[in-house]
Motif scaffolding. Structure first.
Motif, PDB file in Angstrom:
ATOM      1  N   ALA A 265      -0.191  -6.335  -4.800  1.00 56.67           N
ATOM      2  CA  ALA A 265      -0.082  -6.233  -3.342  1.00 56.67           C
ATOM      3  C   ALA A 265       1.030  -5.287  -2.918  1.00 56.67           C
ATOM      4  O   ALA A 265       0.922  -4.619  -1.898  1.00 56.67           O
ATOM      5  N   SER A 266       2.102  -5.229  -3.724  1.00 50.98           N
ATOM      6  CA  SER A 266       3.217  -4.350  -3.358  1.00 50.98           C
ATOM      7  C   SER A 266       2.761  -2.907  -3.254  1.00 50.98           C
ATOM      8  O   SER A 266       3.123  -2.182  -2.313  1.00 50.98           O
ATOM      9  N   ALA A 267       1.916  -2.448  -4.192  1.00 48.22           N
ATOM     10  CA  ALA A 267       1.432  -1.073  -4.164  1.00 48.22           C
ATOM     11  C   ALA A 267       0.545  -0.835  -2.948  1.00 48.22           C
ATOM     12  O   ALA A 267       0.648   0.199  -2.270  1.00 48.22           O
ATOM     13  N   LYS A 268      -0.328  -1.790  -2.661  1.00 48.49           N
ATOM     14  CA  LYS A 268      -1.231  -1.661  -1.519  1.00 48.49           C
ATOM     15  C   LYS A 268      -0.461  -1.615  -0.208  1.00 48.49           C
ATOM     16  O   LYS A 268      -0.736  -0.771   0.663  1.00 48.49           O
ATOM     17  N   ILE A 269       0.518  -2.497  -0.064  1.00 49.25           N
ATOM     18  CA  ILE A 269       1.273  -2.585   1.187  1.00 49.25           C
ATOM     19  C   ILE A 269       2.182  -1.377   1.363  1.00 49.25           C
ATOM     20  O   ILE A 269       2.338  -0.857   2.470  1.00 49.25           O
ATOM     21  N   ILE A 270       2.786  -0.896   0.275  1.00 47.81           N
ATOM     22  CA  ILE A 270       3.609   0.308   0.369  1.00 47.81           C
ATOM     23  C   ILE A 270       2.754   1.501   0.771  1.00 47.81           C
ATOM     24  O   ILE A 270       3.154   2.320   1.613  1.00 47.81           O
ATOM     25  N   ARG A 271       1.553   1.613   0.199  1.00 48.33           N
ATOM     26  CA  ARG A 271       0.666   2.722   0.549  1.00 48.33           C
ATOM     27  C   ARG A 271       0.299   2.690   2.030  1.00 48.33           C
ATOM     28  O   ARG A 271       0.317   3.721   2.720  1.00 48.33           O
ATOM     29  N   LEU A 272      -0.018   1.496   2.544  1.00 46.96           N
ATOM     30  CA  LEU A 272      -0.343   1.363   3.962  1.00 46.96           C
ATOM     31  C   LEU A 272       0.867   1.679   4.837  1.00 46.96           C
ATOM     32  O   LEU A 272       0.739   2.247   5.916  1.00 46.96           O
TER      33      LEU A 272
END
Length: 363
Positions: A265-272
């Motif tokens: 989730a950290s990667a997804k949220i950082i990308r967003l």
């Protein structure tokens, strides 16, 4: 990049903070009277940087970073004479580049189903009320000062007052400031207010573990809210991902595979978050350091060079630029030059996401 995390008490906000950062902040500490926010700086995962580092084998690899600030939860049913978002909270999140609102997407201890829309709208209302109070207070002071100032100060005050009146009307009609079209002068005089509804907003539904098995989209009840300007919507199974991030790397991969989680989730949220804020990454590479630099999309090369060092911006001559994948495929700058794919760009060239840039400068 700093992201302030807000949400109602018992939404699992600190659990989400732990899942994103790998920290072990006590999830009930705020309810027990903790005042200071939880803080953590996280490396931005970037496969492109890792591949460049594998090519150059530098002494160090420097990722971009994001700072998360987890604040005490908003109190439900607060007295109307007090503020649900306290002064300390408001001051902390006003410094953030973007806000993340965590919404309860699971049954609580009392067995109550989540009310995502009501919770999201309540948080949006709290932010709007904060901004409205700030605008009204400043307008009162400007009204008292009218006629007393002259010259440039009077002109500035008139610009500020006109902009604030327009924003006040928007807020009173339920529209966030991020939807306002501001002139350069208006943006300049309002910048110091750091209005909450002007900040990009990431809505994060904290879903139960069962959501990892597929099925209904946990964000579906509030899908429309995620389509507003400068707003993104996603979800995370906070409790499960908090447990995953605490595992050893080899165990973590097995766990992700078991739960069919494509990326943490950290990667997804950082990308967003990058998308929300209009940020991109460019790279500098070499045997000493392979480094990711964060700038806003549309930044000219000379200004981007200043992210590396102020001397580079001041004495900028030109940049040697290529795409990261071109360099990875060629294997070296020498090969790029041989094939004519290493470009020379001037001061006004807009740096692109994934560019590798070597700055030539003289001071």
């Amino acid at each position: 990049m700093e992201i302030g995390i807000i949400g109602f008490q018992k939404s699992g906000k600190t659990t989400v903070f732990n899942a994103l950062t790998g920290q072990e902040a006590a999830v009930s500490a705020f309810a027990m009277g903790k005042a200071e926010p939880n803080l953590a700086v996280v490396l931005v995962p970037d496969e492109r940087l890792e591949k460049l580092a594998a090519l150059f084998e530098p002494k160090k690899t420097t990722h971009a970073t994001v700072r998360y600030v987890d604040l005490a939860g908003i109190v439900r049913g607060h007295d109307e004479s007090s503020e649900a978002l306290g002064e300390a909270q408001l001051n902390a999140i006003s410094q953030s580049d973007a806000l993340m609102a965590v919404l309860r997407g699971f049954e609580n201890a009392a067995g109550e189903a989540p009310g995502l829309r009501a919770e999201a709208e309540a948080i949006l209302l709290e932010m709007a009320l904060s901004d409205l109070k700030k605008a009204e207070t400043r307008l009162e002071r400007l009204a008292k000062a009218r006629g007393k100032a002259g010259g440039d100060e009077a002109k500035r005050n008139a610009t500020e007052e006109g902009a604030l009146l327009r924003l006040k009307e928007m807020l009173e009609h339920g529209r966030p400031i991020r939807e306002a079209e501001l002139s350069e002068d208006e943006d300049r005089v309002l910048r110091g207010f750091r209005f909450l509804t002007q900040k990009p907003l990431l809505l994060v539904v904290n879903a139960p573990e069962s959501a990892l098995g597929g099925g209904a989209d946990p964000t579906e009840p509030i899908r429309a809210l995620g389509e507003a300007p400068s707003v993104r919507l996603t979800w995370i199974a906070g409790q499960s991902e908090m447990e995953i991030v605490r595992l050893a790397p080899e165990e973590r991969q097995d766990f992700l595979a078991e739960y069919r989680i494509a990326e943490p989730a950290s990667a997804k949220i950082i990308r967003l978050s990058y998308e929300l804020l209009g940020f991109i990454s460019f790279f500098t590479v070499g045997p000493e350091d392979c480094h990711a630099w964060t700038v806003r999309r549309g930044t000219p090369a000379q200004e981007a060079a200043g992210a590396i060092h102020s001397d580079m911006q001041r004495g900028f001559i030109r940049g040697e630029v290529c795409r990261w994948d071109e360099l990875a495929a060629a294997g070296s700058f020498a090969e790029l030059k041989k094939h004519g794919t290493l470009r020379l760009e001037g001061k006004t060239y807009e740096v692109q996401d994934g560019d590798v840039m070597h700055v030539l400068f003289s001071v």
